[in-house]
Design a protein around this motif. Structure first.
Motif, PDB file in Angstrom:
ATOM      1  N   PRO A  22      15.896 -46.754   7.192  1.00 39.83           N
ATOM      2  CA  PRO A  22      16.870 -46.452   6.134  1.00 39.83           C
ATOM      3  C   PRO A  22      17.217 -47.650   5.244  1.00 39.83           C
ATOM      4  CG  PRO A  22      17.711 -45.809   8.303  1.00 39.83           C
ATOM      5  CD  PRO A  22      16.405 -46.493   8.515  1.00 39.83           C
ATOM      6  N   GLU A  23      16.909 -48.851   5.716  1.00 40.72           N
ATOM      7  CA  GLU A  23      17.199 -50.036   4.905  1.00 40.72           C
ATOM      8  C   GLU A  23      16.268 -50.171   3.704  1.00 40.72           C
ATOM      9  OE1 GLU A  23      16.022 -50.019   8.056  1.00 40.72           O
ATOM     10  OE2 GLU A  23      14.845 -51.810   8.484  1.00 40.72           O
ATOM     11  N   LEU A  24      15.178 -49.419   3.696  1.00 45.24           N
ATOM     12  CA  LEU A  24      14.270 -49.435   2.549  1.00 45.24           C
ATOM     13  C   LEU A  24      14.864 -48.580   1.429  1.00 45.24           C
ATOM     14  CD1 LEU A  24      10.812 -49.021   4.294  1.00 45.24           C
ATOM     15  CD2 LEU A  24      11.735 -51.093   3.251  1.00 45.24           C
ATOM     16  N   THR A  25      14.845 -49.132   0.234  1.00 44.57           N
ATOM     17  CA  THR A  25      15.378 -48.421  -0.926  1.00 44.57           C
ATOM     18  C   THR A  25      14.232 -47.835  -1.747  1.00 44.57           C
ATOM     19  OG1 THR A  25      15.284 -50.347  -2.381  1.00 44.57           O
ATOM     20  CG2 THR A  25      17.293 -50.068  -1.043  1.00 44.57           C
ATOM     21  N   ASP A  26      14.582 -46.984  -2.706  1.00 41.83           N
ATOM     22  CA  ASP A  26      13.581 -46.434  -3.617  1.00 41.83           C
ATOM     23  C   ASP A  26      12.874 -47.557  -4.374  1.00 41.83           C
ATOM     24  OD1 ASP A  26      14.081 -43.796  -2.906  1.00 41.83           O
ATOM     25  OD2 ASP A  26      15.601 -43.539  -4.468  1.00 41.83           O
ATOM     26  N   VAL A  27      13.610 -48.592  -4.725  1.00 40.23           N
ATOM     27  CA  VAL A  27      13.021 -49.726  -5.441  1.00 40.23           C
ATOM     28  C   VAL A  27      11.992 -50.432  -4.559  1.00 40.23           C
ATOM     29  CG1 VAL A  27      13.521 -51.978  -6.487  1.00 40.23           C
ATOM     30  CG2 VAL A  27      15.023 -50.037  -6.926  1.00 40.23           C
ATOM     31  N   ASP A  28      12.319 -50.610  -3.266  1.00 35.54           N
ATOM     32  CA  ASP A  28      11.373 -51.246  -2.346  1.00 35.54           C
ATOM     33  C   ASP A  28      10.072 -50.472  -2.257  1.00 35.54           C
ATOM     34  OD1 ASP A  28      13.260 -53.207  -1.571  1.00 35.54           O
ATOM     35  OD2 ASP A  28      14.040 -51.912   0.027  1.00 35.54           O
ATOM     36  N   LEU A  29      10.149 -49.156  -2.379  1.00 34.71           N
ATOM     37  CA  LEU A  29       8.998 -48.285  -2.169  1.00 34.71           C
ATOM     38  C   LEU A  29       8.334 -47.818  -3.454  1.00 34.71           C
ATOM     39  CD1 LEU A  29      10.652 -46.229   0.687  1.00 34.71           C
ATOM     40  CD2 LEU A  29       8.849 -47.950   0.936  1.00 34.71           C
ATOM     41  N   GLU A  30       8.763 -48.357  -4.578  1.00 34.19           N
ATOM     42  CA  GLU A  30       8.199 -47.942  -5.865  1.00 34.19           C
ATOM     43  C   GLU A  30       6.843 -48.595  -6.090  1.00 34.19           C
ATOM     44  OE1 GLU A  30       9.221 -48.408 -10.560  1.00 34.19           O
ATOM     45  OE2 GLU A  30      10.896 -48.232  -9.173  1.00 34.19           O
ATOM     46  N   TRP A  31       5.834 -47.753  -6.183  1.00 32.39           N
ATOM     47  CA  TRP A  31       4.477 -48.232  -6.412  1.00 32.39           C
ATOM     48  C   TRP A  31       4.102 -47.837  -7.825  1.00 32.39           C
ATOM     49  CZ3 TRP A  31      -0.390 -45.876  -3.700  1.00 32.39           C
ATOM     50  CH2 TRP A  31      -1.504 -46.637  -4.007  1.00 32.39           C
ATOM     51  N   GLY A  32       3.935 -48.776  -8.673  1.00 31.66           N
ATOM     52  CA  GLY A  32       3.590 -48.489 -10.049  1.00 31.66           C
ATOM     53  C   GLY A  32       3.589 -49.768 -10.862  1.00 31.66           C
ATOM     54  N   ARG A  33       4.551 -50.610 -10.561  1.00 31.56           N
ATOM     55  CA  ARG A  33       4.639 -51.879 -11.291  1.00 31.56           C
ATOM     56  C   ARG A  33       3.943 -53.018 -10.556  1.00 31.56           C
ATOM     57  NH1 ARG A  33      10.934 -51.979 -13.059  1.00 31.56           N
ATOM     58  NH2 ARG A  33      11.155 -49.736 -13.029  1.00 31.56           N
ATOM     59  N   VAL A  34       3.611 -52.786  -9.299  1.00 32.46           N
ATOM     60  CA  VAL A  34       2.963 -53.828  -8.499  1.00 32.46           C
ATOM     61  C   VAL A  34       1.685 -53.266  -7.880  1.00 32.46           C
ATOM     62  CG1 VAL A  34       5.122 -55.012  -7.950  1.00 32.46           C
ATOM     63  CG2 VAL A  34       4.285 -53.244  -6.413  1.00 32.46           C
ATOM     64  N   SER A  35       0.827 -54.168  -7.457  1.00 31.69           N
ATOM     65  CA  SER A  35      -0.398 -53.733  -6.789  1.00 31.69           C
ATOM     66  C   SER A  35      -0.065 -53.191  -5.409  1.00 31.69           C
ATOM     67  CB  SER A  35      -1.369 -54.911  -6.658  1.00 31.69           C
ATOM     68  OG  SER A  35      -0.853 -55.854  -5.733  1.00 31.69           O
ATOM     69  N   ARG A  36      -0.989 -52.476  -4.830  1.00 30.74           N
ATOM     70  CA  ARG A  36      -0.798 -51.942  -3.476  1.00 30.74           C
ATOM     71  C   ARG A  36      -0.561 -53.086  -2.496  1.00 30.74           C
ATOM     72  NH1 ARG A  36      -4.903 -47.641  -1.410  1.00 30.74           N
ATOM     73  NH2 ARG A  36      -5.991 -48.639  -3.084  1.00 30.74           N
ATOM     74  N   ALA A  37      -1.323 -54.174  -2.638  1.00 31.21           N
ATOM     75  CA  ALA A  37      -1.169 -55.329  -1.743  1.00 31.21           C
ATOM     76  C   ALA A  37       0.233 -55.931  -1.851  1.00 31.21           C
ATOM     77  CB  ALA A  37      -2.226 -56.378  -2.050  1.00 31.21           C
ATOM     78  N   ASP A  38       0.735 -56.080  -3.091  1.00 26.12           N
ATOM     79  CA  ASP A  38       2.079 -56.629  -3.280  1.00 26.12           C
ATOM     80  C   ASP A  38       3.147 -55.683  -2.749  1.00 26.12           C
ATOM     81  OD1 ASP A  38       1.124 -58.960  -4.404  1.00 26.12           O
ATOM     82  OD2 ASP A  38       1.445 -58.296  -6.470  1.00 26.12           O
ATOM     83  N   LEU A  39       2.953 -54.392  -2.950  1.00 27.06           N
ATOM     84  CA  LEU A  39       3.887 -53.394  -2.429  1.00 27.06           C
ATOM     85  C   LEU A  39       4.004 -53.518  -0.917  1.00 27.06           C
ATOM     86  CD1 LEU A  39       5.559 -50.699  -2.811  1.00 27.06           C
ATOM     87  CD2 LEU A  39       3.394 -49.533  -2.372  1.00 27.06           C
ATOM     88  N   LEU A  40       2.862 -53.563  -0.247  1.00 26.65           N
ATOM     89  CA  LEU A  40       2.855 -53.658   1.212  1.00 26.65           C
ATOM     90  C   LEU A  40       3.429 -54.984   1.690  1.00 26.65           C
ATOM     91  CD1 LEU A  40      -0.593 -52.009   1.871  1.00 26.65           C
ATOM     92  CD2 LEU A  40       1.672 -51.001   2.211  1.00 26.65           C
ATOM     93  N   LEU A  41       3.138 -56.054   0.973  1.00 24.70           N
ATOM     94  CA  LEU A  41       3.691 -57.366   1.327  1.00 24.70           C
ATOM     95  C   LEU A  41       5.213 -57.356   1.224  1.00 24.70           C
ATOM     96  CD1 LEU A  41       3.310 -60.341   2.060  1.00 24.70           C
ATOM     97  CD2 LEU A  41       3.102 -60.812  -0.392  1.00 24.70           C
ATOM     98  N   ASN A  42       5.739 -56.804   0.132  1.00 28.19           N
ATOM     99  CA  ASN A  42       7.190 -56.753  -0.057  1.00 28.19           C
ATOM    100  C   ASN A  42       7.873 -55.926   1.030  1.00 28.19           C
ATOM    101  OD1 ASN A  42       6.940 -58.315  -2.359  1.00 28.19           O
ATOM    102  ND2 ASN A  42       6.941 -56.572  -3.743  1.00 28.19           N
ATOM    103  N   ILE A  43       7.279 -54.798   1.381  1.00 28.20           N
ATOM    104  CA  ILE A  43       7.861 -53.949   2.430  1.00 28.20           C
ATOM    105  C   ILE A  43       7.800 -54.662   3.774  1.00 28.20           C
ATOM    106  CG2 ILE A  43       7.602 -51.789   3.706  1.00 28.20           C
ATOM    107  CD1 ILE A  43       6.510 -50.574   1.052  1.00 28.20           C
ATOM    108  N   SER A  44       6.677 -55.287   4.076  1.00 24.03           N
ATOM    109  CA  SER A  44       6.554 -55.968   5.370  1.00 24.03           C
ATOM    110  C   SER A  44       7.555 -57.104   5.489  1.00 24.03           C
ATOM    111  CB  SER A  44       5.121 -56.459   5.597  1.00 24.03           C
ATOM    112  OG  SER A  44       4.764 -57.462   4.685  1.00 24.03           O
ATOM    113  N   ILE A  45       7.788 -57.831   4.412  1.00 26.07           N
ATOM    114  CA  ILE A  45       8.783 -58.908   4.428  1.00 26.07           C
ATOM    115  C   ILE A  45      10.170 -58.331   4.666  1.00 26.07           C
ATOM    116  CG2 ILE A  45       9.960 -60.611   2.982  1.00 26.07           C
ATOM    117  CD1 ILE A  45       7.158 -61.198   1.733  1.00 26.07           C
ATOM    118  N   LYS A  46      10.515 -57.265   3.962  1.00 24.40           N
ATOM    119  CA  LYS A  46      11.842 -56.671   4.118  1.00 24.40           C
ATOM    120  C   LYS A  46      12.067 -56.175   5.546  1.00 24.40           C
ATOM    121  CE  LYS A  46      15.433 -54.011   2.186  1.00 24.40           C
ATOM    122  NZ  LYS A  46      15.997 -53.487   0.985  1.00 24.40           N
ATOM    123  N   LEU A  47      11.024 -55.654   6.180  1.00 28.82           N
ATOM    124  CA  LEU A  47      11.150 -55.120   7.537  1.00 28.82           C
ATOM    125  C   LEU A  47      10.944 -56.185   8.612  1.00 28.82           C
ATOM    126  CD1 LEU A  47       9.257 -51.725   7.182  1.00 28.82           C
ATOM    127  CD2 LEU A  47      11.731 -52.137   7.136  1.00 28.82           C
TER     128      LEU A  47
END
Length: 65
Positions: A22-47
């Motif tokens: 639940p700590e993940l926000t819609d912004v954390d999970l938004e895929w469109g402005r970043v590459s898939r690799a960056d998206l996954l990196l950002n989520i992994s850091i947050k978690l």
């Protein structure tokens, strides 16, 4: 470790991740402005997970739904 999901699958995966973390926000999970690799990196850091741990989690979420 490279993911195989596409944008259509991502909608389902992100809903599963939001339910699990639940700590993940819609912004954390938004895929469109970043590459898939960056998206996954950002989520992994947050978690506080490695990218490999996150990918294993996504794989388990994909097969459990």
């Amino acid at each position: 470790m490279d993911t195989k999901f596409n944008m259509n699958e991502w909608h389902r995966i992100k809903d599963n991740l939001k339910n699990e973390y639940p700590e993940l926000t819609d912004v954390d999970l938004e895929w469109g402005r970043v590459s898939r690799a960056d998206l996954l990196l950002n989520i992994s850091i947050k978690l506080g997970k490695t990218k490999k741990e996150l990918m294993d989690e996504i794989d388990s979420l994909e097969y459990s739904s």
